[in-house]
Enzyme design. Structure first.
Site, PDB file in Angstrom:
ATOM      1  N   THR A 167       5.498  -0.988  -6.678  1.00  0.00           N
ATOM      2  CA  THR A 167       6.244  -2.220  -6.456  1.00  0.00           C
ATOM      3  C   THR A 167       5.953  -3.276  -7.520  1.00  0.00           C
ATOM      4  O   THR A 167       4.802  -3.466  -7.906  1.00  0.00           O
ATOM      5  CB  THR A 167       5.869  -2.788  -5.080  1.00  0.00           C
ATOM      6  OG1 THR A 167       6.048  -1.773  -4.093  1.00  0.00           O
ATOM      7  CG2 THR A 167       6.711  -3.983  -4.720  1.00  0.00           C
ATOM      8  N   ARG A 195      13.426   7.504   2.262  1.00  0.00           N
ATOM      9  CA  ARG A 195      12.104   6.934   2.481  1.00  0.00           C
ATOM     10  C   ARG A 195      12.114   5.425   2.247  1.00  0.00           C
ATOM     11  O   ARG A 195      12.750   4.923   1.346  1.00  0.00           O
ATOM     12  CB  ARG A 195      11.082   7.552   1.532  1.00  0.00           C
ATOM     13  CG  ARG A 195       9.699   6.874   1.636  1.00  0.00           C
ATOM     14  CD  ARG A 195       8.875   7.116   0.389  1.00  0.00           C
ATOM     15  NE  ARG A 195       7.596   6.410   0.470  1.00  0.00           N
ATOM     16  CZ  ARG A 195       7.328   5.283  -0.177  1.00  0.00           C
ATOM     17  NH1 ARG A 195       8.247   4.700  -0.934  1.00  0.00           N
ATOM     18  NH2 ARG A 195       6.146   4.700  -0.073  1.00  0.00           N
ATOM     19  N   VAL A 196      11.374   4.701   3.116  1.00  0.00           N
ATOM     20  CA  VAL A 196      11.205   3.259   2.959  1.00  0.00           C
ATOM     21  C   VAL A 196       9.708   2.967   2.947  1.00  0.00           C
ATOM     22  O   VAL A 196       8.959   3.497   3.768  1.00  0.00           O
ATOM     23  CB  VAL A 196      11.871   2.486   4.112  1.00  0.00           C
ATOM     24  CG1 VAL A 196      11.616   0.982   3.972  1.00  0.00           C
ATOM     25  CG2 VAL A 196      13.360   2.774   4.153  1.00  0.00           C
ATOM     26  N   ASP A 198       6.320  -0.012   1.623  1.00  0.00           N
ATOM     27  CA  ASP A 198       5.880  -1.372   1.306  1.00  0.00           C
ATOM     28  C   ASP A 198       6.050  -2.361   2.455  1.00  0.00           C
ATOM     29  O   ASP A 198       7.155  -2.657   2.889  1.00  0.00           O
ATOM     30  CB  ASP A 198       6.586  -1.933   0.070  1.00  0.00           C
ATOM     31  CG  ASP A 198       6.301  -1.105  -1.166  1.00  0.00           C
ATOM     32  OD1 ASP A 198       7.240  -0.854  -1.911  1.00  0.00           O
ATOM     33  OD2 ASP A 198       5.156  -0.706  -1.360  1.00  0.00           O
TER      34      ASP A 198
END
Length: 274
Positions: A167, A195-196, A198
């Site tokens: 990130t 996919r997610v 953070d």
């Protein structure tokens, strides 16, 4: 002490041949965002501008330059938070959007939702008049090369993650003491479609919050990472447990930056005239 802006380009291992690109990009991003703060702009305006510059720079895993998922596609996540209103907006697994961080801000300002994902996020982007870009415009030769390398039989997934950070992010406090943050990422190399990742962490002082969050990550999951933090008084920190993280900060006319642990350089924020 105010305003302050701190930017990072992702924690991890940066190959020697890409170190200069990574450091130069965060320095340019912090200059761009800080110019807004010096002109009296808001912390939110500054962090979105800084992250937009990082998304437009192919040296980072965000926007143009994002890593590819297992299908060879770009899926991106971004988030903004406004400390003045406690508002937040995010998008996840979004495709064909040049600047996901700008879309995340629109989610915060134009909807009653916290996060839109995948095709729903894309539909919202079109409704807001954001240009849909060809996916190829977001894919670099470097990202495609590393995707193919990781698909090869016997590929080492840990080794293949090296050379592309996670990130990118920015935090700022403006002249009125308001804090805002923004993050953006292309995710993990060869991740599963959809996919997610953070999530934000809230802590104590700027330095304590950083160190506690990183220690907790290492203890619980053996993970390495990095954060940038700022408080309403303008105290800031750039911390990471990985080998490297390109970061830059601006305060009181000075540019601060570094790449390795313990490294901290300063120079005038204004570039000398040629």
């Amino acid at each position: 002490m105010l305003p302050v802006l701190v930017v990072h380009g992702g924690a991890g291992h940066i190959p020697k041949e890409r170190a200069e690109l990574s450091c130069g990009g965060v320095m340019e991003a912090v200059r761009g965002g800080y110019s807004i703060l010096r002109a009296g702009g808001s912390a939110m305006d500054a962090v979105v501008e800084a992250v937009t510059l990082l998304e437009d720079n192919p040296a980072y895993n965000a926007g143009r330059g994002s890593v590819l998922n297992v299908k060879g596609e770009v899926e991106m996540d971004a988030l903004v938070m406004d400390g003045r209103t406690l508002g937040s907006g995010a998008v996840s697994a979004v495709r064909r959007v040049k600047n996901p961080v700008q879309l995340a801000r629109l989610v915060m300002e134009k909807t009653n939702h916290l996060c839109l994902t995948a095709e729903g996020a894309s539909q919202f982007a079109r409704a807001m008049g954001m240009e849909e870009v060809p996916e190829e415009s977001l894919i670099t030769d470097y990202a495609r090369m590393r995707w193919r390398k990781n698909l090869a039989p016997g590929a080492n997934p840990v080794e293949c993650q090296m050379g592309k950070m996670g990130t990118v992010g920015a935090v700022a406090v403006d002249v009125e003491g308001n804090i805002a943050c923004a993050t953006s990422t292309g995710g993990m190399l060869n991740q599963m479609a959809g996919r997610v990742g953070d999530t934000p962490c809230v802590g104590k002082s700027a330095e304590e919050a950083s160190d506690l969050a990183l220690a907790y990550m290492r203890e619980r999951v053996g993970g390495l990472g990095g954060v940038v933090v700022v408080d309403p008084q303008g105290n800031w920190a750039a911390r990471f447990s990985s080998l490297q993280m390109a970061w830059a900060a601006a305060r009181q006319g000075q540019l601060h930056y570094g790449l390795y642990t313990g490294e901290h350089f300063t120079e005038p924020l204004e570039k000398p005239s040629q």
